[in-house]
Design a protein around this motif. Structure first.
Motif, PDB file in Angstrom:
ATOM      1  N   GLU A  11       7.405  12.645  -2.180  1.00  8.02           N
ATOM      2  CA  GLU A  11       6.340  13.506  -2.711  1.00  8.02           C
ATOM      3  C   GLU A  11       6.450  14.869  -2.043  1.00  8.02           C
ATOM      4  O   GLU A  11       6.332  15.001  -0.826  1.00  8.02           O
ATOM      5  CB  GLU A  11       4.982  12.846  -2.434  1.00  8.02           C
ATOM      6  N   ASP A  12       6.745  15.921  -2.863  1.00  3.75           N
ATOM      7  CA  ASP A  12       7.116  17.228  -2.325  1.00  3.75           C
ATOM      8  C   ASP A  12       5.946  17.975  -1.703  1.00  3.75           C
ATOM      9  O   ASP A  12       6.157  18.881  -0.898  1.00  3.75           O
ATOM     10  CB  ASP A  12       7.739  18.092  -3.432  1.00  3.75           C
ATOM     11  N   ASN A  13       4.709  17.631  -2.041  1.00  3.62           N
ATOM     12  CA  ASN A  13       3.563  18.383  -1.536  1.00  3.62           C
ATOM     13  C   ASN A  13       3.354  18.151  -0.041  1.00  3.62           C
ATOM     14  O   ASN A  13       3.264  19.095   0.746  1.00  3.62           O
ATOM     15  CB  ASN A  13       2.304  17.991  -2.318  1.00  3.62           C
ATOM     16  N   LYS A  14       3.269  16.907   0.371  1.00  4.90           N
ATOM     17  CA  LYS A  14       3.040  16.557   1.771  1.00  4.90           C
ATOM     18  C   LYS A  14       4.273  15.963   2.443  1.00  4.90           C
ATOM     19  O   LYS A  14       4.251  15.680   3.632  1.00  4.90           O
ATOM     20  CB  LYS A  14       1.884  15.543   1.877  1.00  4.90           C
ATOM     21  N   GLY A  15       5.325  15.729   1.663  1.00  6.73           N
ATOM     22  CA  GLY A  15       6.529  15.152   2.242  1.00  6.73           C
ATOM     23  C   GLY A  15       6.476  13.655   2.447  1.00  6.73           C
ATOM     24  O   GLY A  15       7.325  13.099   3.155  1.00  6.73           O
ATOM     25  N   ASN A  16       5.500  12.973   1.849  1.00  6.46           N
ATOM     26  CA  ASN A  16       5.435  11.516   1.956  1.00  6.46           C
ATOM     27  C   ASN A  16       6.561  10.887   1.144  1.00  6.46           C
ATOM     28  O   ASN A  16       6.853  11.324   0.026  1.00  6.46           O
ATOM     29  CB  ASN A  16       4.086  11.001   1.444  1.00  6.46           C
ATOM     30  N   GLU A  17       7.163   9.868   1.693  1.00  2.00           N
ATOM     31  CA  GLU A  17       8.258   9.206   0.988  1.00  2.00           C
ATOM     32  C   GLU A  17       8.279   7.725   1.302  1.00  2.00           C
ATOM     33  O   GLU A  17       7.776   7.272   2.332  1.00  2.00           O
ATOM     34  CB  GLU A  17       9.598   9.853   1.356  1.00  2.00           C
ATOM     35  N   GLY A  18       8.858   6.971   0.384  1.00  4.88           N
ATOM     36  CA  GLY A  18       8.954   5.537   0.568  1.00  4.88           C
ATOM     37  C   GLY A  18       9.266   4.840  -0.737  1.00  4.88           C
ATOM     38  O   GLY A  18       9.400   5.476  -1.798  1.00  4.88           O
ATOM     39  N   THR A  19       9.367   3.534  -0.675  1.00  2.40           N
ATOM     40  CA  THR A  19       9.646   2.711  -1.855  1.00  2.40           C
ATOM     41  C   THR A  19       8.338   2.339  -2.538  1.00  2.40           C
ATOM     42  O   THR A  19       7.399   1.879  -1.882  1.00  2.40           O
ATOM     43  CB  THR A  19      10.408   1.442  -1.456  1.00  2.40           C
ATOM     44  N   VAL A  20       8.267   2.545  -3.842  1.00  2.00           N
ATOM     45  CA  VAL A  20       7.053   2.244  -4.599  1.00  2.00           C
ATOM     46  C   VAL A  20       6.881   0.732  -4.677  1.00  2.00           C
ATOM     47  O   VAL A  20       7.748   0.018  -5.186  1.00  2.00           O
ATOM     48  CB  VAL A  20       7.129   2.844  -6.021  1.00  2.00           C
ATOM     49  N   LYS A  21       5.733   0.255  -4.152  1.00  2.00           N
ATOM     50  CA  LYS A  21       5.462  -1.174  -4.149  1.00  2.00           C
ATOM     51  C   LYS A  21       4.439  -1.569  -5.213  1.00  2.00           C
ATOM     52  O   LYS A  21       4.558  -2.625  -5.827  1.00  2.00           O
ATOM     53  CB  LYS A  21       4.965  -1.616  -2.765  1.00  2.00           C
ATOM     54  N   THR A  55       7.342   2.683   3.622  1.00  2.00           N
ATOM     55  CA  THR A  55       8.326   3.520   4.295  1.00  2.00           C
ATOM     56  C   THR A  55       9.435   2.659   4.894  1.00  2.00           C
ATOM     57  O   THR A  55       9.275   1.453   5.045  1.00  2.00           O
ATOM     58  CB  THR A  55       7.653   4.348   5.404  1.00  2.00           C
ATOM     59  N   PRO A  56      10.581   3.275   5.252  1.00  2.00           N
ATOM     60  CA  PRO A  56      11.673   2.485   5.857  1.00  2.00           C
ATOM     61  C   PRO A  56      11.274   1.777   7.138  1.00  2.00           C
ATOM     62  O   PRO A  56      11.874   0.752   7.488  1.00  2.00           O
ATOM     63  CB  PRO A  56      12.754   3.545   6.110  1.00  2.00           C
ATOM     64  N   ASP A  57      10.250   2.311   7.868  1.00  6.27           N
ATOM     65  CA  ASP A  57       9.799   1.639   9.087  1.00  6.27           C
ATOM     66  C   ASP A  57       8.578   0.755   8.829  1.00  6.27           C
ATOM     67  O   ASP A  57       7.773   0.508   9.725  1.00  6.27           O
ATOM     68  CB  ASP A  57       9.505   2.654  10.194  1.00  6.27           C
ATOM     69  N   ASP A  58       8.429   0.308   7.572  1.00  2.23           N
ATOM     70  CA  ASP A  58       7.420  -0.688   7.187  1.00  2.23           C
ATOM     71  C   ASP A  58       5.982  -0.194   7.360  1.00  2.23           C
ATOM     72  O   ASP A  58       5.091  -0.964   7.745  1.00  2.23           O
ATOM     73  CB  ASP A  58       7.612  -2.007   7.948  1.00  2.23           C
ATOM     74  N   LYS A  59       5.733   1.056   7.077  1.00  2.00           N
ATOM     75  CA  LYS A  59       4.380   1.586   7.004  1.00  2.00           C
ATOM     76  C   LYS A  59       3.989   1.732   5.533  1.00  2.00           C
ATOM     77  O   LYS A  59       4.832   2.015   4.690  1.00  2.00           O
ATOM     78  CB  LYS A  59       4.271   2.943   7.701  1.00  2.00           C
ATOM     79  N   VAL A  60       2.715   1.511   5.256  1.00  3.34           N
ATOM     80  CA  VAL A  60       2.219   1.610   3.882  1.00  3.34           C
ATOM     81  C   VAL A  60       1.504   2.945   3.715  1.00  3.34           C
ATOM     82  O   VAL A  60       0.596   3.276   4.464  1.00  3.34           O
ATOM     83  CB  VAL A  60       1.263   0.451   3.542  1.00  3.34           C
ATOM     84  N   ILE A  61       1.953   3.733   2.724  1.00  2.00           N
ATOM     85  CA  ILE A  61       1.329   5.012   2.390  1.00  2.00           C
ATOM     86  C   ILE A  61       0.620   4.844   1.052  1.00  2.00           C
ATOM     87  O   ILE A  61       1.226   4.390   0.075  1.00  2.00           O
ATOM     88  CB  ILE A  61       2.363   6.147   2.305  1.00  2.00           C
ATOM     89  N   ILE A  62      -0.668   5.197   1.009  1.00  4.97           N
ATOM     90  CA  ILE A  62      -1.459   5.092  -0.217  1.00  4.97           C
ATOM     91  C   ILE A  62      -1.707   6.499  -0.745  1.00  4.97           C
ATOM     92  O   ILE A  62      -2.337   7.318  -0.067  1.00  4.97           O
ATOM     93  CB  ILE A  62      -2.785   4.358   0.047  1.00  4.97           C
TER      94      ILE A  62
END
Length: 309
Positions: free
Chosen positions: A162-172, A183-190
């Motif tokens: 996500e280019d606005n805040k730089g959040n990234e990860g695999t969509v679950k 995220t690659p380090d197993d954190k969940v971003i909502i």
């Protein structure tokens, strides 16, 4: 006997006179209120029993309703999977069906306690503007979720940035109002669906193949041609580098202390990170074995000594 009867008659007359006197002294409305209180107290056990029965029936109805909702959701999920629907669509519709059915269940239980559902709907309808303003963010997220499912900028399983805040990860999960990233380090971003629908993002795994670029610096005194040949050999030997895709090694920049090489190949998405780490290690070992220096920043400190006279 006649004496006792006379005494009893006198006492009854006295009680009657006192009762009449009290009745005349107490106002009529107070008497009526006392009568209502007595009637309420007499009816209270029956009312409490009826309320208890209603509460028990409501709990039973709620439990049965929850099971029915789960059954309906399960049937809808299976039907969508048979129709090869996208996983994001299945998750979104499941969240929507769950919310709607629970609202209906609550209204049905409330109507059993005397709540008029028609009146509630009328009040909600008349207060629609205020509710819309209060839930503006939620409605925006809901609309964003619909747009994501229709336009499909990403799917469940894609890796996005996500280019606005730089959040990234695999969509679950793509839920009713929010999307969950792992995220690659197993954190969940909502992230709110409205934000994802209205900002730019990068879908890293939109295609099956991903280009792998490695930046390697070598010394200016190193044999450039030999360094390129070794890098090409490592690319050809690595199983993750796709044989049918182009491989290349070229000079990208002449830095202050190193010649920057770009080592490029194409790999499958699932092989990107393992191949990246493996190739960097192989290049380092191969360059060390062939005497090709990879420079690093060094600091030389010189002290000027004053000559004593």
């Amino acid at each position: 006997m006649k004496m006792n009867d006379t005494v009893t008659e006198v006492m009854d007359n006295a009680v009657t006179d006192v009762t009449n006197a009290v009745s005349d002294a107490v106002p009529t409305d107070v008497t009526e209120k006392i009568g209502l209180v007595e009637q309420y107290l007499n009816d209270l056990p029956q009312k409490a029993l009826n309320l208890g029965i209603r509460v028990v029936l409501a709990l039973v109805f709620f439990f049965v309703g929850v099971q029915v909702i789960k059954l309906i959701r399960r049937i809808v999920k299976k039907s969508l999977k048979r129709a090869n629907a996208d996983l994001g669509v299945i998750q979104f519709l499941d969240s929507l069906i769950k919310a709607v059915l629970y609202i209906i269940l609550i209204f049905m239980i409330a109507s059993g306690f005397g709540l008029d559902a028609t009146s509630v709907v009328a009040v909600v309808g008349s207060a629609g503007v205020a509710i819309g303003l209060a839930l503006q963010g939620s409605l925006s997220n809901f609309a964003g979720g619909v747009l994501i499912l229709l336009l499909k900028p990403f799917r469940v399983g894609d890796y996005i940035i996500e280019d606005n805040k730089g959040n990234e990860g695999t969509v679950k999960e793509i839920q009713l109002f929010y999307t969950k990233l792992l995220t690659p380090d197993d954190k969940v971003i909502i992230l709110p669906n409205g934000t994802l629908a209205n900002t730019s993002l990068t879908n890293v795994t939109a295609t099956d193949v991903r280009r792998l670029d490695l930046s390697v610096g070598i010394s200016y005194t190193a044999d450039l041609k030999k360094a390129k040949e070794i890098a090409m050999q490592e690319l050809a030997a690595d199983p993750a580098c796709l044989k049918e895709k182009e491989k290349d090694v070229f000079v990208n920049n002449l830095g202050d202390s190193a010649v920057e090489l770009i080592v490029r190949c194409y790999v499958k998405n699932e092989d990107f990170w393992p191949a990246r780490g493996r190739l960097l290690e192989k290049l380092k070992l191969a360059y060390d074995a062939n005497g090709i220096e990879i420079p690093f920043n060094q600091l030389d400190v010189h002290f000027d000594q004053e000559v004593e006279k």
